[in-house]
Design a protein around this motif. Structure first.
Motif, mmCIF file in Angstrom:
data_model
loop_
_atom_site.group_PDB
_atom_site.id
_atom_site.type_symbol
_atom_site.label_atom_id
_atom_site.label_comp_id
_atom_site.label_asym_id
_atom_site.label_seq_id
_atom_site.Cartn_x
_atom_site.Cartn_y
_atom_site.Cartn_z
ATOM 1 N N PHE A 141 1.425 -1.084 -0.049
ATOM 2 C CA PHE A 141 0.274 0.159 0.263
ATOM 3 C C PHE A 141 0.776 1.333 -0.162
ATOM 4 O O PHE A 141 0.927 2.094 -1.066
ATOM 5 C CB PHE A 141 -0.838 0.110 1.131
ATOM 6 C CG PHE A 141 -1.945 1.438 1.130
ATOM 7 C CD1 PHE A 141 -2.639 1.562 0.193
ATOM 8 C CD2 PHE A 141 -2.129 2.278 2.379
ATOM 9 C CE1 PHE A 141 -4.254 2.322 0.480
ATOM 10 C CE2 PHE A 141 -3.155 3.443 2.512
ATOM 11 C CZ PHE A 141 -3.911 3.299 1.760
ATOM 12 N N VAL A 142 1.696 1.297 0.529
ATOM 13 C CA VAL A 142 2.501 2.793 0.558
ATOM 14 C C VAL A 142 3.716 2.612 -0.383
ATOM 15 O O VAL A 142 3.872 4.181 -0.984
ATOM 16 C CB VAL A 142 3.548 2.279 2.579
ATOM 17 C CG1 VAL A 142 3.873 3.681 2.438
ATOM 18 C CG2 VAL A 142 3.057 2.243 3.686
ATOM 19 N N THR A 143 4.451 1.814 -0.374
ATOM 20 C CA THR A 143 4.466 1.822 -2.078
ATOM 21 C C THR A 143 3.788 2.414 -3.051
ATOM 22 O O THR A 143 4.353 2.940 -4.279
ATOM 23 C CB THR A 143 5.386 0.102 -2.933
ATOM 24 O OG1 THR A 143 6.638 -0.286 -1.518
ATOM 25 C CG2 THR A 143 6.007 -0.182 -3.581
ATOM 26 N N VAL A 144 2.417 1.654 -3.438
ATOM 27 C CA VAL A 144 1.489 2.096 -4.808
ATOM 28 C C VAL A 144 1.488 3.962 -3.890
ATOM 29 O O VAL A 144 1.383 4.601 -4.908
ATOM 30 C CB VAL A 144 0.474 1.981 -4.273
ATOM 31 C CG1 VAL A 144 -0.248 2.480 -5.235
ATOM 32 C CG2 VAL A 144 0.420 0.125 -5.002
ATOM 33 N N ILE A 145 1.315 4.513 -2.879
ATOM 34 C CA ILE A 145 1.530 5.884 -2.861
ATOM 35 C C ILE A 145 2.885 6.589 -2.780
ATOM 36 O O ILE A 145 2.550 7.960 -3.525
ATOM 37 C CB ILE A 145 1.142 6.006 -0.901
ATOM 38 C CG1 ILE A 145 -0.634 5.075 -0.618
ATOM 39 C CG2 ILE A 145 0.725 7.567 -1.115
ATOM 40 C CD1 ILE A 145 -0.977 5.245 0.350
ATOM 41 N N LEU A 146 3.941 5.943 -2.104
ATOM 42 C CA LEU A 146 5.001 7.011 -3.028
ATOM 43 C C LEU A 146 6.150 6.768 -4.117
ATOM 44 O O LEU A 146 5.330 8.109 -4.979
ATOM 45 C CB LEU A 146 6.265 6.057 -1.489
ATOM 46 C CG LEU A 146 6.109 5.965 -1.075
ATOM 47 C CD1 LEU A 146 6.928 5.163 0.146
ATOM 48 C CD2 LEU A 146 6.693 8.174 -0.173
ATOM 49 N N GLY A 147 4.147 5.885 -4.974
ATOM 50 C CA GLY A 147 5.143 5.565 -6.416
ATOM 51 C C GLY A 147 3.682 6.853 -7.397
ATOM 52 O O GLY A 147 4.574 6.973 -8.275
ATOM 53 N N ALA A 148 2.587 6.191 -6.298
ATOM 54 C CA ALA A 148 1.805 7.501 -7.133
ATOM 55 C C ALA A 148 1.811 8.851 -6.623
ATOM 56 O O ALA A 148 1.175 9.237 -7.636
ATOM 57 C CB ALA A 148 0.250 6.985 -6.518
ATOM 58 N N THR A 149 2.825 8.897 -5.650
ATOM 59 C CA THR A 149 2.652 10.561 -5.537
ATOM 60 C C THR A 149 4.028 11.245 -5.845
ATOM 61 O O THR A 149 4.261 12.565 -6.066
ATOM 62 C CB THR A 149 2.836 11.139 -4.080
ATOM 63 O OG1 THR A 149 2.830 10.328 -3.299
ATOM 64 C CG2 THR A 149 0.798 10.517 -3.742
ATOM 65 N N GLN A 150 4.993 10.543 -6.529
ATOM 66 C CA GLN A 150 6.282 10.853 -7.293
ATOM 67 C C GLN A 150 6.649 12.002 -8.035
ATOM 68 O O GLN A 150 4.895 11.867 -9.094
ATOM 69 C CB GLN A 150 6.680 9.663 -7.354
ATOM 70 C CG GLN A 150 6.944 8.824 -8.258
ATOM 71 C CD GLN A 150 7.608 7.483 -8.042
ATOM 72 O OE1 GLN A 150 8.823 7.727 -8.769
ATOM 73 N NE2 GLN A 150 7.151 7.432 -9.071
ATOM 74 N N ASP A 151 7.689 12.440 -8.395
ATOM 75 C CA ASP A 151 7.373 13.364 -9.213
ATOM 76 C C ASP A 151 6.865 12.688 -10.906
ATOM 77 O O ASP A 151 7.830 11.817 -11.644
ATOM 78 C CB ASP A 151 8.693 14.321 -9.307
ATOM 79 C CG ASP A 151 9.196 15.208 -7.873
ATOM 80 O OD1 ASP A 151 7.929 15.624 -8.065
ATOM 81 O OD2 ASP A 151 9.962 15.649 -7.419
ATOM 82 N N GLY A 152 7.077 13.347 -11.590
ATOM 83 C CA GLY A 152 6.515 12.884 -12.836
ATOM 84 C C GLY A 152 4.960 11.643 -12.737
ATOM 85 O O GLY A 152 4.502 11.211 -13.779
ATOM 86 N N ALA A 153 4.588 11.344 -11.791
ATOM 87 C CA ALA A 153 3.522 10.450 -11.799
ATOM 88 C C ALA A 153 1.910 11.824 -11.979
ATOM 89 O O ALA A 153 1.562 12.141 -12.049
ATOM 90 C CB ALA A 153 3.099 10.035 -10.420
ATOM 91 N N PRO A 154 1.344 10.823 -13.131
ATOM 92 C CA PRO A 154 -0.122 11.374 -12.915
ATOM 93 C C PRO A 154 -0.676 12.266 -12.113
ATOM 94 O O PRO A 154 -1.519 10.404 -11.613
ATOM 95 C CB PRO A 154 -1.064 10.679 -13.934
ATOM 96 C CG PRO A 154 -0.049 8.935 -13.840
ATOM 97 C CD PRO A 154 1.202 9.282 -13.195
ATOM 98 N N GLY A 155 -0.297 12.704 -11.784
ATOM 99 C CA GLY A 155 -1.171 13.791 -10.348
ATOM 100 C C GLY A 155 -2.610 12.703 -10.017
ATOM 101 O O GLY A 155 -3.254 13.015 -9.585
ATOM 102 N N GLY A 159 -5.481 9.663 -6.097
ATOM 103 C CA GLY A 159 -6.110 9.125 -5.402
ATOM 104 C C GLY A 159 -7.087 7.895 -6.053
ATOM 105 O O GLY A 159 -7.501 6.723 -5.181
ATOM 106 N N LEU A 160 -7.544 8.032 -7.160
ATOM 107 C CA LEU A 160 -8.007 6.730 -7.396
ATOM 108 C C LEU A 160 -6.983 5.313 -7.436
ATOM 109 O O LEU A 160 -7.537 4.368 -6.738
ATOM 110 C CB LEU A 160 -7.635 7.036 -9.168
ATOM 111 C CG LEU A 160 -8.935 5.339 -9.904
ATOM 112 C CD1 LEU A 160 -10.245 5.439 -8.895
ATOM 113 C CD2 LEU A 160 -9.514 6.011 -11.203
ATOM 114 N N ALA A 161 -5.999 5.225 -7.495
ATOM 115 C CA ALA A 161 -5.395 4.693 -7.810
ATOM 116 C C ALA A 161 -4.754 3.906 -6.139
ATOM 117 O O ALA A 161 -5.045 2.532 -5.986
ATOM 118 C CB ALA A 161 -3.615 4.561 -8.257
ATOM 119 N N ILE A 162 -4.295 4.953 -5.600
ATOM 120 C CA ILE A 162 -4.451 4.637 -3.891
ATOM 121 C C ILE A 162 -5.465 4.217 -3.661
ATOM 122 O O ILE A 162 -5.727 2.726 -2.764
ATOM 123 C CB ILE A 162 -4.223 5.821 -2.937
ATOM 124 C CG1 ILE A 162 -2.281 6.232 -4.060
ATOM 125 C CG2 ILE A 162 -3.766 5.761 -1.816
ATOM 126 C CD1 ILE A 162 -2.348 7.379 -3.521
#
Length: 229
Positions: A141-155, A159-162
């Motif tokens: 879960f936290v890995t997904v959050i960190l990846g989904a909110t990192q620079d370059g991710a489709p911001g 929220g949907l991915a998480i």
């Protein structure tokens, strides 16, 4: 900082009110799939409503992962964690107050969506199984959050991915522990229910925090993050 902790309080209240509320008030009608969706949708709602203010962690394990990933300070973590636990406790109290309005509801019999394991709890999984599930699921879960909110991710999609990830985790683990992956979510109902819920609570503090911390460490090391983040 006051706006951030207020947002974390409100967001964690939303998480518990939706998720625990679904389990307690509608569990027999919507089943495990419905409960999983309620938890996931609560994250989506809070992320888009409050994410711009605090990041919508709503979870001490997520905040600790942010610390070990180098994205927030230890001082900020403490403020976030206190707000999250308070929000979860008030959310659980709100669900309890509503459930108590039903003539045949009894806390000792019906519970309050508390997490647990072992004899008498859902699938009656062992302590080791509970620890493994909570640590692994929180790491994911936290890995997904960190990846989904990192620079370059489709911001816009974070929220949907998480939220979908949390729903998926619930589909795997409700029968194991009721799914915590969030110490605040576990503390809120446990302090009201007491007894076994409080005795089991350490599992739902230690394992999620460990999983979140490891996720942050690996992200900081570049193992689970995109190049250039």
């Amino acid at each position: 900082m006051s706006r951030k902790v207020t947002a974390e309080f409100l967001g964690t209240f939303i998480l518990v009110f939706f998720g625990v509320g679904a389990a307690v008030l509608m569990g027999e009608k919507i089943g495990m799939l419905g409960i999983a969706l309620a938890f996931g949708l609560s994250i989506v709602a809070a992320a888009y409503a409050l994410g711009a203010i605090s990041g919508a962690h709503l979870n001490p394990a997520v905040s600790l992962g942010m610390v070990t990933a180098g994205r927030m300070s230890a001082g900020e973590f403490i403020g976030y964690a206190v707000a999250q636990v308070a929000g979860a406790t008030v959310g659980a109290l709100a669900v309890f107050a509503i459930a108590s309005g039903k003539a045949d509801y009894a806390l000792a019999t019906h519970g309050l969506g508390q997490n647990g394991f072992g004899a008498g709890y859902l699938g009656e999984y062992s302590l080791l199984a509970a620890l493994l599930f909570e640590a692994i699921a929180t790491f994911i879960f936290v890995t997904v959050i960190l990846g989904a909110t990192q620079d370059g991710a489709p911001g816009a999609m974070a929220g949907l991915a998480i939220g979908l990830t949390l729903a998926g985790i619930h589909l795997v683990g409700i029968n194991v522990t009721g799914v915590s992956v969030n110490p605040a979510r576990s503390i809120g109902p446990a302090v009201i229910v007491g007894g076994k819920a409080l005795a089991d609570l350490w599992v739902f503090i230690v394992a999620p925090l460990a999983g979140g911390a490891v996720a942050g460490i690996l992200h900081a090391a570049g193992v689970t993050r995109a190049n250039g983040d």
